[in-house]
Design a protein around this motif. Sequence first.
Motif, PDB file in Angstrom:
ATOM      1  N   UNK A   1       0.811  -1.225   0.000  1.00  0.00           N
ATOM      2  CA  UNK A   1       0.000   0.000   0.000  1.00  0.00           C
ATOM      3  C   UNK A   1       0.842   1.273   0.000  1.00  0.00           C
ATOM      4  N   UNK A   2       2.139   1.116   0.319  1.00  0.00           N
ATOM      5  CA  UNK A   2       2.972   2.320   0.471  1.00  0.00           C
ATOM      6  C   UNK A   2       3.044   3.236  -0.761  1.00  0.00           C
TER       7      UNK A   2
ATOM      8  N   UNK B   1      -1.320   3.330   6.072  1.00  0.00           N
ATOM      9  CA  UNK B   1      -1.348   1.950   5.577  1.00  0.00           C
ATOM     10  C   UNK B   1      -1.382   0.984   6.758  1.00  0.00           C
ATOM     11  N   UNK B   2      -0.614   1.315   7.811  1.00  0.00           N
ATOM     12  CA  UNK B   2      -0.594   0.464   9.008  1.00  0.00           C
ATOM     13  C   UNK B   2      -1.971   0.453   9.672  1.00  0.00           C
TER      14      UNK B   2
ATOM     15  N   UNK C   1       4.144  12.258  -3.819  1.00  0.00           N
ATOM     16  CA  UNK C   1       2.690  12.455  -3.751  1.00  0.00           C
ATOM     17  C   UNK C   1       2.008  11.175  -3.276  1.00  0.00           C
ATOM     18  N   UNK C   2       0.969  11.294  -2.488  1.00  0.00           N
ATOM     19  CA  UNK C   2       0.168  10.138  -2.128  1.00  0.00           C
ATOM     20  C   UNK C   2      -1.298  10.495  -2.270  1.00  0.00           C
ATOM     21  N   UNK C   3      -2.106   9.443  -2.177  1.00  0.00           N
ATOM     22  CA  UNK C   3      -3.551   9.565  -2.349  1.00  0.00           C
ATOM     23  C   UNK C   3      -4.230   9.480  -0.983  1.00  0.00           C
ATOM     24  N   UNK C   4      -5.238  10.275  -0.770  1.00  0.00           N
ATOM     25  CA  UNK C   4      -6.036  10.152   0.451  1.00  0.00           C
ATOM     26  C   UNK C   4      -7.507  10.058   0.062  1.00  0.00           C
ATOM     27  N   UNK C   5      -8.261   9.378   0.905  1.00  0.00           N
ATOM     28  CA  UNK C   5      -9.654   9.057   0.579  1.00  0.00           C
ATOM     29  C   UNK C   5     -10.526   9.380   1.783  1.00  0.00           C
ATOM     30  N   UNK C   6     -11.723   9.887   1.532  1.00  0.00           N
ATOM     31  CA  UNK C   6     -12.566  10.362   2.620  1.00  0.00           C
ATOM     32  C   UNK C   6     -13.566   9.364   3.145  1.00  0.00           C
ATOM     33  N   UNK C   7     -13.610   8.154   2.571  1.00  0.00           N
ATOM     34  CA  UNK C   7     -14.611   7.194   3.026  1.00  0.00           C
ATOM     35  C   UNK C   7     -14.129   5.776   2.742  1.00  0.00           C
TER      36      UNK C   7
ATOM     37  N   UNK D   1     -12.511   3.369   3.428  1.00  0.00           N
ATOM     38  CA  UNK D   1     -11.341   2.735   4.035  1.00  0.00           C
ATOM     39  C   UNK D   1     -11.502   2.525   5.545  1.00  0.00           C
ATOM     40  N   UNK D   2     -10.791   1.509   6.037  1.00  0.00           N
ATOM     41  CA  UNK D   2     -10.791   1.218   7.469  1.00  0.00           C
ATOM     42  C   UNK D   2     -10.228   2.383   8.279  1.00  0.00           C
ATOM     43  N   UNK D   3      -9.155   2.993   7.756  1.00  0.00           N
ATOM     44  CA  UNK D   3      -8.519   4.113   8.468  1.00  0.00           C
ATOM     45  C   UNK D   3      -9.487   5.273   8.659  1.00  0.00           C
ATOM     46  N   UNK D   4     -10.356   5.491   7.656  1.00  0.00           N
ATOM     47  CA  UNK D   4     -11.311   6.594   7.748  1.00  0.00           C
ATOM     48  C   UNK D   4     -12.340   6.313   8.836  1.00  0.00           C
ATOM     49  N   UNK D   5     -12.828   5.071   8.862  1.00  0.00           N
ATOM     50  CA  UNK D   5     -13.781   4.717   9.909  1.00  0.00           C
ATOM     51  C   UNK D   5     -13.138   4.852  11.290  1.00  0.00           C
TER      52      UNK D   5
END
Lengths: 459, 459
Positions: free
Chosen positions: B48-49, B57-58, B227-233, B235-239
């Motif tokens: 995922x890195x 990712x962790x 650059x990396x990607x971030x997501x607003x929903x 994903x487990x990290x978002x929850x």
Amino acid sequence: MLKKIPHRLYLTEEQMPKQWYNLRADMKEKCDPLLNPSTMQPIKEADLYPVFCEKLAAQEMDDDTRYFDIPEEIQDFYKMYRPSPLIRAYNLEKALGTPAKIYYKFEGNNTSGSHKLNSAIAQVYYAKEQGLTSLTTETGAGQWGTALSEACSYYNIPLTVYMVKCSYEQKPFRKIVMQTFGANVIPSPSNTTNVGRSILEKDPLTGGSLGCAISEAIEKAVTTPGCRYVLGSVLNQVLLHQSIIGLESKQAMELIDEYPDVVIGCAGGGSNLGGLIAPFMQDKLLGKASPRIVAVEPASCPSFTRGRYAYDFCDTGKVTPLAKMYTLGSGFMPSPSHAGGLRYHGMSPILSKLYHDGYMEAVSYEQTKVFEAAVLFAKQETILPAPESAHAIRGAIDEALKCKESGEAKTILFGLTGTGYFDMTAYNAYNEKTMTDYIPSDEDLAKSFDGLPKVSDNK
Amino acid sequence: MLKKIPHRLYLTEEQMPKQWYNLRADMKEKCDPLLNPSTMQPIKEADLYPVFCEKLAAQEMDDDTRYFDIPEEIQDFYKMYRPSPLIRAYNLEKALGTPAKIYYKFEGNNTSGSHKLNSAIAQVYYAKEQGLTSLTTETGAGQWGTALSEACSYYNIPLTVYMVKCSYEQKPFRKIVMQTFGANVIPSPSNTTNVGRSILEKDPLTGGSLGCAISEAIEKAVTTPGCRYVLGSVLNQVLLHQSIIGLESKQAMELIDEYPDVVIGCAGGGSNLGGLIAPFMQDKLLGKASPRIVAVEPASCPSFTRGRYAYDFCDTGKVTPLAKMYTLGSGFMPSPSHAGGLRYHGMSPILSKLYHDGYMEAVSYEQTKVFEAAVLFAKQETILPAPESAHAIRGAIDEALKCKESGEAKTILFGLTGTGYFDMTAYNAYNEKTMTDYIPSDEDLAKSFDGLPKVSDNK
């Protein structure tokens, strides 16, 4: 006292004010009386009944009652969106590198997007109590119109809103919010009134003004049975209702053992400024404290800083009573700046008197300087301010920068009256560097002053 | 315990959660692993890195750690706009004539206008910590994009936002807010990426979708150094980050000795729903309580109620790992409904698993029914809800009406994720009765399911 100063301080419901404070009760010299436009003699309370509902007319005329109980129904409504937070602008302070402590009272956390709801719900409550069947008003930026639409929808009273035409066009979505709450929104000047038709005849392309929209709303009210007019600023009654802003602010500051050295508010008609400063001005009037009190107005509509202290009409159509106030002349047509809520030729008579008597200061800024402050603030504090509110931000930032120079750790309190969600056209102009500053020339103002009514008091 | 239930309950800063809660730690059966799209084998953290920053990712892969400390800087940022209020909907209850007690957690009181800021600031914090130099993302309704623009502006990291084209057009002002915070906003599909160009080639007039915007943002991230990607929903990290909504809600309810019988949230990718329900679902998983948990989704994009529980790509371009989730197929192009934030073909794998295992219910509504609820709510509670949030309102109203029939005084908690200030086009369509309901046909869905990836698990 709270040990640690939190970022956001909310009073509890028990701590919320149960009375409004009437600043006039503590003024040694009262405001000059309103004059009846047909006789030019001091107006009587009953003269106001055709326009205002009776309880509000009584509040308007009352120079003596220090505290008015807030009716329980209004207290309950307030609890839906109040208390508003007192916020410490830690990030803004850091970004400015100032030793000053900056606090702001944020009134934008309700759907009307501003402090206007504080008076809207009160005015509609009294209208309902009197059995009125419809209301009219005007709106500039749309914040007052939105607030009143909400209040009218809550009490199920039909509402007609005359919206200043340039705001109507700049802020199409504001109109839809009001319509969603059931209001009938008409761009002003319009052909629905005599005064509107006559203004359009002279200048078909005018962007309108608050003064002109007021005339239309009043004409509609007095010609419709069971209908009255309500106003979101300028009036004494409005400042009375808005005192809740200052009362909450002062109480919250006491909880953290703070007292402002400077209190700063934006000034259009004076509703927020008068409400915010009320209890601090009381301290000043009673000799208990001496905070500086600063009004910030747009350079495009500089009632305090370049206006005359004179009797004038509150509207363009000259149907209202005359008030002694700082005015640019009721015929003054402000340029189409983006702070629609500050585009008013006059100023609250209470604030005008206090300014005239030296209890307050005033400064004016051009809109590009104001938006610069707005964007800095938004990036630091993550609240996107209304252009009107951003005037106070500009004032607060400049005070904080003065502290940086002098090394003084002053306590600054300013009023953040509302959010800028409906002002994106303005932000876009600022982002794209197409925003222009307009400053009226001395000649324009002199011409406007020539139109002031011929009252013996107006030298 | 507080003696009287206030209208709005705010925790103090001291009471605010200092840890996020990871729901996966208490799930008896864990979610199926993500699959690497090139090998179709379970993915490893390091895979995922290239897309996500390492700490995130962790968090994404961690099924076991129950609580994650919220870094102090993020706690400080949270204090700028949190805690959000838990509000008792006294007026709505009265208007419905229900014996039910309705509470809502209001996340709209910050400039992003929604709960999205809770995860945005966390993701940007970790990106900054890792020394990344730019970020990309997608946005549907614009709430996530706005929140992320604010967070990136705060940490001074350049951001490119791919905004679903139909939202870009429906909500021009959203774009300007993001630009005001310094973001580069591009309508998706665009010709700035291979995947965008290929989608446009097939369907030049497409309104776009979240799935497609995700593909573009990822392509841009993996092809840009630093650059990396971030997501607003989804994903487990978002929850995980959004668990603060539920943790605050539960704690506030404890202060007034309340516990919900039903918890209701709108469901697009699951960020708000997963955050709101987290501690209540924990009680359910641990057998401590058994609240009903209800997801509300649009009938136009019914992932839970009509989707398949299957391995699928999270994006349209099929560049993401495959997740086991409720999905309409990554090729599903939802109709241009006004709840842009819910127009996503898939659903959080955590929520999908819980739904599949019977811990949750789901209902779907057509948008006219949703706006009917939105307007009723706005008139009673004076908050104009986002169309997404209004799905939860519709669900809560219907539960309250069931209570009216049965006479039960149930306690209902729902999540009011955001405000509708930028959704006035939608409200206008509702006011003008030009709003249409779209429901995908069984044939359309069957066709879309045919495109599901051929993984052994997908029967």
